[in-house]
Write a protein that holds these residues in place. Structure first.
Motif, short mmCIF file in Angstrom:
data_model
loop_
_atom_site.label_atom_id
_atom_site.label_comp_id
_atom_site.label_asym_id
_atom_site.label_seq_id
_atom_site.Cartn_x
_atom_site.Cartn_y
_atom_site.Cartn_z
N TRP A 24 42.46 53.15 39.09
CA TRP A 24 41.91 52.42 40.32
C TRP A 24 41.55 50.74 39.72
CZ3 TRP A 24 36.74 50.53 40.24
CH2 TRP A 24 35.97 51.32 39.33
N GLN A 25 41.65 50.01 40.58
CA GLN A 25 41.68 48.54 40.27
C GLN A 25 40.32 47.81 40.53
OE1 GLN A 25 43.66 47.09 38.10
NE2 GLN A 25 44.89 48.94 37.97
N LYS A 26 39.97 48.23 42.00
CA LYS A 26 38.50 47.71 42.68
C LYS A 26 37.91 48.76 43.42
CE LYS A 26 37.55 43.77 45.72
NZ LYS A 26 38.36 42.50 46.59
N LEU A 27 36.64 48.63 43.37
CA LEU A 27 35.80 49.69 44.45
C LEU A 27 35.08 48.57 45.25
CD1 LEU A 27 34.29 51.99 45.22
CD2 LEU A 27 32.79 51.58 43.46
N SER A 28 35.05 48.95 46.61
CA SER A 28 34.35 48.18 47.48
C SER A 28 33.52 49.01 48.38
CB SER A 28 35.44 47.41 48.65
OG SER A 28 36.02 46.25 47.98
N LEU A 29 32.43 48.86 48.82
CA LEU A 29 31.59 49.72 49.62
C LEU A 29 32.02 49.33 51.10
CD1 LEU A 29 27.72 49.61 48.07
CD2 LEU A 29 29.66 51.04 47.73
N SER A 30 31.94 50.32 51.84
CA SER A 30 32.54 50.37 53.09
C SER A 30 31.31 50.76 54.28
CB SER A 30 33.71 51.16 53.62
OG SER A 30 33.73 51.42 54.87
N SER A 31 31.20 50.31 55.28
CA SER A 31 30.39 50.66 56.47
C SER A 31 30.97 51.18 57.76
CB SER A 31 29.42 49.68 57.02
OG SER A 31 28.79 48.92 55.72
N ALA A 32 32.25 51.52 57.38
CA ALA A 32 33.16 51.96 58.35
C ALA A 32 32.51 52.91 59.24
CB ALA A 32 34.53 52.62 57.65
N SER A 33 32.96 52.82 60.62
CA SER A 33 32.12 53.75 61.44
C SER A 33 33.07 55.09 61.67
CB SER A 33 32.09 52.94 62.92
OG SER A 33 33.56 52.63 63.46
N THR A 34 34.18 55.16 61.23
CA THR A 34 34.73 56.47 61.55
C THR A 34 35.48 57.24 60.23
OG1 THR A 34 37.07 55.10 61.55
CG2 THR A 34 35.77 55.53 63.69
N ARG A 35 35.30 56.69 59.17
CA ARG A 35 35.93 57.56 57.91
C ARG A 35 34.90 57.10 56.59
NH1 ARG A 35 39.62 53.14 58.99
NH2 ARG A 35 39.59 51.46 57.59
N TRP A 36 35.07 58.01 55.93
CA TRP A 36 34.22 58.20 54.44
C TRP A 36 34.90 57.14 53.56
CZ3 TRP A 36 29.60 59.55 54.78
CH2 TRP A 36 29.08 60.51 55.71
N GLY A 37 36.03 56.80 53.53
CA GLY A 37 36.88 56.32 52.35
C GLY A 37 38.17 56.09 52.67
N SER A 38 38.75 55.10 51.67
CA SER A 38 40.31 54.88 51.81
C SER A 38 40.91 54.42 50.46
CB SER A 38 40.46 53.70 53.00
OG SER A 38 40.03 52.56 52.64
N ALA A 39 42.09 54.44 50.54
CA ALA A 39 42.73 53.96 49.16
C ALA A 39 44.17 53.22 49.22
CB ALA A 39 42.94 55.26 48.50
N ARG A 40 44.26 52.12 48.65
CA ARG A 40 45.61 51.61 48.66
C ARG A 40 46.44 51.41 47.83
NH1 ARG A 40 43.98 45.69 51.52
NH2 ARG A 40 45.25 45.34 49.71
N THR A 41 47.62 51.32 47.83
CA THR A 41 48.83 51.59 46.67
C THR A 41 48.25 50.46 45.79
OG1 THR A 41 50.26 49.89 47.88
CG2 THR A 41 50.52 52.11 48.25
N ASP A 42 47.67 49.43 45.86
CA ASP A 42 47.36 48.34 44.76
C ASP A 42 46.24 48.99 43.92
OD1 ASP A 42 45.25 48.09 46.63
OD2 ASP A 42 45.82 45.89 46.71
N GLY A 43 45.62 50.08 44.06
CA GLY A 43 44.48 50.69 43.51
C GLY A 43 43.08 50.22 43.83
N HIS A 44 42.98 49.58 45.08
CA HIS A 44 41.65 49.25 45.77
C HIS A 44 41.06 50.63 46.69
CE1 HIS A 44 39.51 46.31 48.58
NE2 HIS A 44 38.71 47.09 48.03
N ILE A 45 39.89 50.90 46.20
CA ILE A 45 39.42 51.99 46.70
C ILE A 45 37.94 51.47 47.63
CG2 ILE A 45 37.91 54.19 46.42
CD1 ILE A 45 40.90 54.47 45.47
#
Length: 325
Positions: free
Chosen positions: A242-263
């Motif tokens: 994984w390349q990068k971690l960001s905290l999310s305040s999304a209203s509908t999901r717990w997490g996501s992942a992108r092909t560039d390694g951004h979690i």
């Protein structure tokens, strides 16, 4: 240039694994944990009027055993799952996974409680008639399940009063909020270990909103450090980077992942037990190998977390309202 493909983990809108057999029920030691003291005192269950089956119905234990595994339902926008579910139904466009039991009662009965729906039927009633009775009561079942979910969320939110001494859900347990006045200080309780405190320092006379915001800054800081540690722990086991971690305040999901390694991981996970946090972390890392929810994806998750199905069900029972920031 086309943006990197993003695969989102949405525990409320599908992405169910394809399985050949039903998920086994929770053992007592792995049942979902209540996150707030008030939520542990669940409202009394609601009993639906019994459905009287046809007097001509018959049931054969051998026939029921030969019916084979219970098929998993097709994905639906949202749904409800009993932690020990062994049957499923599509009711009012909603997936309902419920606990089915045989009993000595004289008719089919429905019980909706904090865990979800329980259906009980006499031994002589066929599964076909049970399914028909569940469909007949579909509107009532979904309405009651929704009421219990809303009540749990309301209790969870009210449990946090954002004042000195309040108990805040943290890693499946609670920590005590300690508000210290800037320039004055407030002595922390001598009988409370430091690892059971959530300390914040604010100006004298700080408002409830200021206390909440300061406490959430502390929670987010703890979340970022923990999530990075868990990503570093599981990534080598899955053979991904994984390349990068960001905290999310999304209203509908717990997490996501992108092909560039951004979690991206929702900071509110910090309220939940570490077993559920680890499931979300593994889920997102597995997307770096399989950008889908195919059987191969779930096999990837299972490589490092054989009990992921139980953790996933427990997560779905968490009384956290993601529709609020």
């Amino acid at each position: 240039m086309r943006a990197p493909l993003q695969f989102v983990l949405d525990f409320f809108t599908g992405g169910d694994p394809v399985q050949a057999t039903p998920i086994p029920p929770f053992p007592p030691s792995t049942a979902p944990t209540a996150l707030a003291p008030s939520a542990a005192q669940a409202p009394s269950a609601t009993q639906a009027p019994s459905a009287r089956p046809s007097p001509h119905a018959s049931f054969s234990p051998r026939a029921e055993a030969e019916a084979g595994p219970i098929p998993q339902p097709e994905a639906s926008p949202w749904g409800f799952a009993h932690p020990a579910a062994n049957r499923h139904a599509q009711l009012q466009g909603v997936t309902v996974s419920y606990r089915f039991e045989r009993s000595r009662r004289k008719s089919i009965g429905f019980l909706v409680g904090a865990d979800g729906l329980v259906v009980r039927a006499p031994n002589w009633v066929s599964l076909r008639e049970v399914d028909a009775a569940v469909q007949e009561k579909g509107a009532w079942i979904v309405a009651k399940l929704q009421q219990f979910k809303e009540r749990q969320t309301e209790q969870f939110q009210k449990a946090i009063e954002w004042r000195h001494g309040a108990e805040v859900p943290y890693l499946g347990r609670t920590v005590q909020l300690c508000v210290m006045e800037r320039g004055v200080g407030r002595v922390q309780g001598q009988d409370i270990p430091p690892d059971q405190l959530l300390p914040v320092t604010l100006p004298p006379g700080a408002s409830v909103t200021q206390v909440r915001d300061a406490a959430q800054v502390w929670l987010k800081k703890q979340a970022k450090a923990l999530f990075e540690q868990r990503l570093q722990h599981f990534a080598p086991q899955l053979g991904v980077r994984w390349q990068k971690l960001s905290l999310s305040s999304a209203s509908t999901r717990w997490g996501s992942a992108r092909t560039d390694g951004h979690i991206r991981l929702n900071w509110r996970l910090i309220h939940l037990p570490i077993s559920q946090i680890d499931y979300v972390v593994v889920h997102e890392l597995a997307h770096l190998r399989e950008m889908n929810h195919s059987p191969r994806f779930w096999e990837t998750v299972g490589e490092v977390m054989p009990d992921y199905a139980q953790r996933r069900k427990a997560l779905r029972q968490a009384p956290v309202d993601l529709k609020e920031d």
